[in-house]
Design a protein around this motif. Structure first.
Motif, mmCIF file in Angstrom:
data_model
loop_
_atom_site.group_PDB
_atom_site.id
_atom_site.type_symbol
_atom_site.label_atom_id
_atom_site.label_comp_id
_atom_site.label_asym_id
_atom_site.label_seq_id
_atom_site.Cartn_x
_atom_site.Cartn_y
_atom_site.Cartn_z
ATOM 1 N N ASN A 11 42.654 49.268 32.908
ATOM 2 C CA ASN A 11 42.339 48.313 31.845
ATOM 3 C C ASN A 11 42.056 46.918 32.401
ATOM 4 O OD1 ASN A 11 42.431 49.840 29.477
ATOM 5 N ND2 ASN A 11 44.672 49.848 29.510
ATOM 6 N N PRO A 12 41.234 46.126 31.693
ATOM 7 C CA PRO A 12 40.956 44.764 32.148
ATOM 8 C C PRO A 12 42.224 43.939 32.363
ATOM 9 C CG PRO A 12 39.492 45.344 30.342
ATOM 10 C CD PRO A 12 40.475 46.478 30.489
ATOM 11 N N SER A 13 43.242 44.135 31.513
ATOM 12 C CA SER A 13 44.469 43.337 31.674
ATOM 13 C C SER A 13 45.193 43.712 32.970
ATOM 14 C CB SER A 13 45.388 43.525 30.461
ATOM 15 O OG SER A 13 45.593 44.896 30.204
ATOM 16 N N THR A 14 45.122 45.003 33.365
ATOM 17 C CA THR A 14 45.713 45.422 34.648
ATOM 18 C C THR A 14 44.907 44.841 35.798
ATOM 19 O OG1 THR A 14 46.233 47.515 33.553
ATOM 20 C CG2 THR A 14 46.572 47.426 35.940
ATOM 21 N N GLN A 15 43.597 44.927 35.666
ATOM 22 C CA GLN A 15 42.736 44.372 36.720
ATOM 23 C C GLN A 15 43.027 42.890 36.932
ATOM 24 O OE1 GLN A 15 38.694 45.323 35.414
ATOM 25 N NE2 GLN A 15 38.644 46.985 36.907
ATOM 26 N N ALA A 16 43.256 42.183 35.826
ATOM 27 C CA ALA A 16 43.533 40.738 35.938
ATOM 28 C C ALA A 16 44.804 40.508 36.752
ATOM 29 C CB ALA A 16 43.656 40.115 34.554
ATOM 30 N N MET A 17 45.807 41.389 36.553
ATOM 31 C CA MET A 17 47.058 41.232 37.314
ATOM 32 C C MET A 17 46.841 41.569 38.788
ATOM 33 S SD MET A 17 49.817 42.614 34.542
ATOM 34 C CE MET A 17 51.227 42.058 35.488
ATOM 35 N N VAL A 18 46.053 42.611 39.050
ATOM 36 C CA VAL A 18 45.756 42.985 40.441
ATOM 37 C C VAL A 18 45.009 41.846 41.133
ATOM 38 C CG1 VAL A 18 44.399 44.572 41.885
ATOM 39 C CG2 VAL A 18 45.745 45.463 39.963
ATOM 40 N N LEU A 19 43.994 41.327 40.455
ATOM 41 C CA LEU A 19 43.212 40.228 41.036
ATOM 42 C C LEU A 19 44.091 39.000 41.275
ATOM 43 C CD1 LEU A 19 40.460 39.091 41.904
ATOM 44 C CD2 LEU A 19 40.067 38.422 39.508
ATOM 45 N N GLY A 20 44.966 38.728 40.312
ATOM 46 C CA GLY A 20 45.865 37.576 40.447
ATOM 47 C C GLY A 20 46.801 37.732 41.639
ATOM 48 N N ASP A 21 47.350 38.947 41.822
ATOM 49 C CA ASP A 21 48.255 39.175 42.959
ATOM 50 C C ASP A 21 47.520 38.990 44.287
ATOM 51 O OD1 ASP A 21 50.326 39.690 41.251
ATOM 52 O OD2 ASP A 21 50.433 41.850 41.622
ATOM 53 N N ILE A 22 46.289 39.478 44.341
ATOM 54 C CA ILE A 22 45.511 39.356 45.592
ATOM 55 C C ILE A 22 45.180 37.888 45.854
ATOM 56 C CG2 ILE A 22 43.264 39.890 46.656
ATOM 57 C CD1 ILE A 22 43.486 42.639 45.121
ATOM 58 N N ALA A 23 44.711 37.192 44.833
ATOM 59 C CA ALA A 23 44.332 35.783 45.017
ATOM 60 C C ALA A 23 45.552 34.947 45.424
ATOM 61 C CB ALA A 23 43.708 35.232 43.731
ATOM 62 N N ARG A 24 46.713 35.231 44.800
ATOM 63 C CA ARG A 24 47.914 34.438 45.143
ATOM 64 C C ARG A 24 48.443 34.775 46.529
ATOM 65 N NH1 ARG A 24 48.708 35.093 39.574
ATOM 66 N NH2 ARG A 24 48.092 33.138 38.556
ATOM 67 N N SER A 25 48.247 36.013 46.974
ATOM 68 C CA SER A 25 48.609 36.348 48.368
ATOM 69 C C SER A 25 47.788 35.492 49.314
ATOM 70 C CB SER A 25 48.329 37.831 48.665
ATOM 71 O OG SER A 25 49.068 38.669 47.821
ATOM 72 N N LEU A 26 46.482 35.444 49.078
ATOM 73 C CA LEU A 26 45.594 34.657 49.949
ATOM 74 C C LEU A 26 45.952 33.174 49.879
ATOM 75 C CD1 LEU A 26 42.202 36.387 49.030
ATOM 76 C CD2 LEU A 26 43.585 36.797 51.071
ATOM 77 N N GLU A 27 46.237 32.725 48.661
ATOM 78 C CA GLU A 27 46.572 31.305 48.462
ATOM 79 C C GLU A 27 47.788 30.918 49.313
ATOM 80 O OE1 GLU A 27 48.273 30.352 44.602
ATOM 81 O OE2 GLU A 27 47.157 28.469 44.561
#
Ligand SMILES: [Zn+2]
Length: 254
Positions: free
Chosen positions: A89-105
């Motif tokens: 689901n888009p809401s799950t994808q948003a969480m996955v993307l957020g976790d990846i972006a915050r790891s990089l951050e």
């Protein structure tokens, strides 16, 4: 140094520790049927190929790029009645993307580009939302639409048609069944004109739209067409990545 230091899955800490990566690339696909002749992982093979080939070209121009592992699940809510189609689901994808972006951050990596392969994925609103709480600069590219495909194909099609079959003949030729085994990829149009002419949009109920899960006729696909198209796609994306690697993201406007 590994042969492809721009592919994270092939690279060890020894290289990562000493490389000042500027841009991370995240290929994102889907797991779904593609007519009778292309594999379920088609979108994953495509986004990984485009990301890696664009990264190779950018690396050769001295941009320090790293391609992350491919996310293999897309938004497929309209295909859940097709066996082994997996929906994220888009809401799950948003969480996955957020976790990846915050790891990089947290590690100081400042730029992230999604290479999207699947029409049901749309990262734009997720990026808008993330941008307010995450300092990583995030952009998204739908690789299939970044070059006008009409000059490469007779009738590109939008799912497992001539474009996608030609591309897979180049990307993973051993996984493409003979086109003679494919259905003709006929997609039924809406009964309401406004959906067909682009006035209104609603997701399509896929098994009511097509009989063979394809949308677009693969009959005229060739490997040469796919190779020429991919060459144009990956060199254009590489040029963009090089520009982005050099850019000061606090000064993006003329
Ligand atoms: Zn596809």
């Amino acid at each position: 140094m590994p042969a492809r230091p721009y592919i994270l899955e092939e690279t060890a800490w020894k290289t990562v520790k000493s490389t000042d990566y500027e841009v991370a690339i995240l290929p994102w696909g889907a797991t779904e049927a593609h007519n009778y002749h292309l594999p379920y992982g088609t979108d994953n093979y495509e986004s990984a190929y485009v990301a890696r080939e664009a990264a190779r070209r950018a690396w050769e121009q001295d941009a320090r790029i790293v391609v992350l592992p491919t996310i293999p699940f897309g938004v497929n809510t309209g295909q859940l009645d097709i066996r082994l189609t997996i929906n994220m689901n888009p809401s799950t994808q948003a969480m996955v993307l957020g976790d990846i972006a915050r790891s990089l951050e947290s590690q100081g990596l400042k730029k992230l580009v999604i290479i999207n392969s699947h029409g049901g994925n749309d990262f734009r609103q997720m990026i808008r939302e993330l941008q307010s709480s995450c300092s990583v600069f995030i952009a998204t590219i739908n690789w299939w639409s970044c070059i006008d495909s009409k000059s490469y194909y007779d009738v590109p099609g939008d799912h497992a048609g001539e474009l996608e079959t030609s591309v897979m003949m180049e990307v993973a030729p051993d996984l493409v069944l003979p086109v003679s085994e494919a259905g003709e990829g006929k997609a039924r149009r809406f009964r309401i004109k406004g959906f067909n002419d682009g006035l209104a949009w609603t997701p399509r109920a896929w098994t009511q739209v097509t009989d063979d899960t394809g949308s677009g006729d693969p009959a005229r696909a060739t490997r040469a067409k796919g190779a020429a198209h991919l060459e144009a796609v990956t060199s254009r994306i590489a040029e963009f990545i090089v520009d982005l690697a050099k850019a000061d993201t606090s000064r993006m406007y003329e």
